[in-house]
Motif scaffolding. Structure first.
Motif, PDB file in Angstrom:
ATOM      1  N   VAL A 150      67.223 -62.394  21.509  1.00  0.00           N
ATOM      2  CA  VAL A 150      66.340 -61.507  22.107  1.00  0.00           C
ATOM      3  C   VAL A 150      66.997 -60.400  22.898  1.00  0.00           C
ATOM      4  N   THR A 151      67.491 -59.125  22.393  1.00  0.00           N
ATOM      5  CA  THR A 151      68.212 -57.812  22.904  1.00  0.00           C
ATOM      6  C   THR A 151      67.314 -56.791  23.087  1.00  0.00           C
ATOM      7  N   PRO A 152      67.936 -55.789  23.407  1.00  0.00           N
ATOM      8  CA  PRO A 152      67.309 -54.416  23.524  1.00  0.00           C
ATOM      9  C   PRO A 152      66.959 -53.799  22.092  1.00  0.00           C
ATOM     10  N   LYS A 153      67.552 -54.380  21.014  1.00  0.00           N
ATOM     11  CA  LYS A 153      67.326 -53.955  19.806  1.00  0.00           C
ATOM     12  C   LYS A 153      66.068 -54.663  18.932  1.00  0.00           C
ATOM     13  N   THR A 154      65.691 -55.710  19.636  1.00  0.00           N
ATOM     14  CA  THR A 154      64.576 -56.577  19.280  1.00  0.00           C
ATOM     15  C   THR A 154      63.362 -55.670  19.303  1.00  0.00           C
ATOM     16  N   VAL A 179      56.591 -65.017  26.292  1.00  0.00           N
ATOM     17  CA  VAL A 179      56.119 -63.567  26.808  1.00  0.00           C
ATOM     18  C   VAL A 179      57.018 -62.765  27.589  1.00  0.00           C
ATOM     19  N   GLU A 180      57.886 -63.622  28.537  1.00  0.00           N
ATOM     20  CA  GLU A 180      59.024 -63.241  29.220  1.00  0.00           C
ATOM     21  C   GLU A 180      59.998 -62.461  28.581  1.00  0.00           C
ATOM     22  N   ALA A 181      60.373 -63.279  27.587  1.00  0.00           N
ATOM     23  CA  ALA A 181      61.540 -62.588  26.574  1.00  0.00           C
ATOM     24  C   ALA A 181      61.105 -61.287  25.956  1.00  0.00           C
ATOM     25  N   ALA A 182      60.085 -61.204  25.771  1.00  0.00           N
ATOM     26  CA  ALA A 182      59.433 -59.926  24.863  1.00  0.00           C
ATOM     27  C   ALA A 182      59.262 -58.884  25.818  1.00  0.00           C
ATOM     28  N   ARG A 183      58.624 -59.209  26.907  1.00  0.00           N
ATOM     29  CA  ARG A 183      58.542 -58.047  28.057  1.00  0.00           C
ATOM     30  C   ARG A 183      59.806 -57.574  28.567  1.00  0.00           C
ATOM     31  N   SER A 184      61.047 -58.599  28.646  1.00  0.00           N
ATOM     32  CA  SER A 184      62.318 -58.026  29.368  1.00  0.00           C
ATOM     33  C   SER A 184      62.920 -56.906  28.079  1.00  0.00           C
ATOM     34  N   VAL A 185      62.275 -56.595  26.948  1.00  0.00           N
ATOM     35  CA  VAL A 185      62.943 -55.695  26.138  1.00  0.00           C
ATOM     36  C   VAL A 185      61.880 -54.721  25.500  1.00  0.00           C
ATOM     37  N   GLY A 186      60.783 -55.158  25.974  1.00  0.00           N
ATOM     38  CA  GLY A 186      59.483 -54.470  25.440  1.00  0.00           C
ATOM     39  C   GLY A 186      59.028 -54.530  23.834  1.00  0.00           C
ATOM     40  N   ALA A 187      59.394 -55.939  23.625  1.00  0.00           N
ATOM     41  CA  ALA A 187      59.252 -56.177  22.108  1.00  0.00           C
ATOM     42  C   ALA A 187      57.844 -56.688  21.944  1.00  0.00           C
ATOM     43  N   TRP A 188      57.350 -56.491  20.766  1.00  0.00           N
ATOM     44  CA  TRP A 188      55.959 -57.211  20.409  1.00  0.00           C
ATOM     45  C   TRP A 188      56.327 -58.544  20.078  1.00  0.00           C
TER      46      TRP A 188
END
Length: 250
Positions: A150-154, A179-188
């Protein structure tokens, strides 16, 4: 846009109705129409139903019933689709963007993996791994791998919970990691919960709905509810995303 052949579904579509024993089927045995009616009056109402166009997003009553399966969910958070596969298709089409990437759980029903390669720049995978805990083996989320992919491109993280094909259910701690991984980059988070409700014993598996503001849940009546022939699926999402999914459904 190039859509890759979904090899597993091609095989099933060609052969699943020609064999005596379908060992690839993952749903429970289907119900009969007669089992849906409590009394003769219900059956008569069904037989006399006009087969006209229904509301394209699902009737208000149906959406109200589906919303009860999710905490703090309103009918306006629901749109009804032609099965769970269309729910996934429309959700991925709506949320994925060119130049962004999909993080996809494996093992999995591979629809999302293929669509991610078409709609986004590409797909990064993370896995469930077989671990032994307290003398019991279970499929557990590879937390380190998830955080790595999970990166900023995710753009979105695809979860199937309960999982197909392992049957594993994520723990509360594992769900919070997602949830934490998604929230860290603003992903759905796109949570395919088509098997929620198929538990043989114990409580109904927890849902991702309500854990994070950018959650989309897909499900349907085919697998856990023994009604695949009705072709009823749904998407649960914030109202602005429901509107976009409904527009694409049109």
């Amino acid at each position: 846009m190039k859509i890759e052949t979904f090899e597993m579904m091609r095989m099933e579509c060609l052969y699943e109705n020609l064999v005596d024993y379908n060992l690839s089927e993952s749903g429970v045995l289907p119900m009969k129409l007669s089992e849906l009616f409590d009394d003769q009056g219900d059956a008569e109402n069904f037989i006399n139903q006009e087969l006209w166009y229904p509301e394209s997003s699902g009737s208000p009553l149906l959406r109200e019933c589906i919303a009860q399966f999710y905490p703090d969910c309103k009918p306006s958070n629901i749109t009804v689709t032609n099965g769970g596969s269309e729910a996934n298709f429309l959700s991925l089409w709506t949320l994925l963007e060119k130049g962004r990437r999909l993080a996809c759980m494996l093992p999995n029903y591979m629809q999302a993996w293929g669509l991610g390669r078409a709609y986004a720049e590409g797909v990064d995978t993370f896995h469930l791994v077989l671990q032994e805990e307290n003398g019991q083996k279970r499929w557990a989320l590879d937390v380190d791998e998830l955080r790595q992919v999970v990166t900023p491109k995710t753009n979105a993280i695809l979860i199937t919970n309960p999982n197909n094909p392992t049957g594993a259910v994520l723990t509360e701690d594992e769900m919070e990691v997602v949830v934490e991984a998604a929230r860290s980059v603003g992903a759905w988070i796109i949570a395919d919960e088509i098997y929620r409700g198929a538990e043989i014993e114990g409580d109904t598996s927890p849902t991702f709905w309500g854990r994070y503001e950018k959650v989309v849940v897909t499900s349907g009546l085919s697998t856990a509810f023994a009604l695949p022939g009705l072709r009823i699926g749904w998407v649960v999402a914030p109202e602005e995303i429901i509107e976009q999914i409904w527009i694409r459904h049109d």
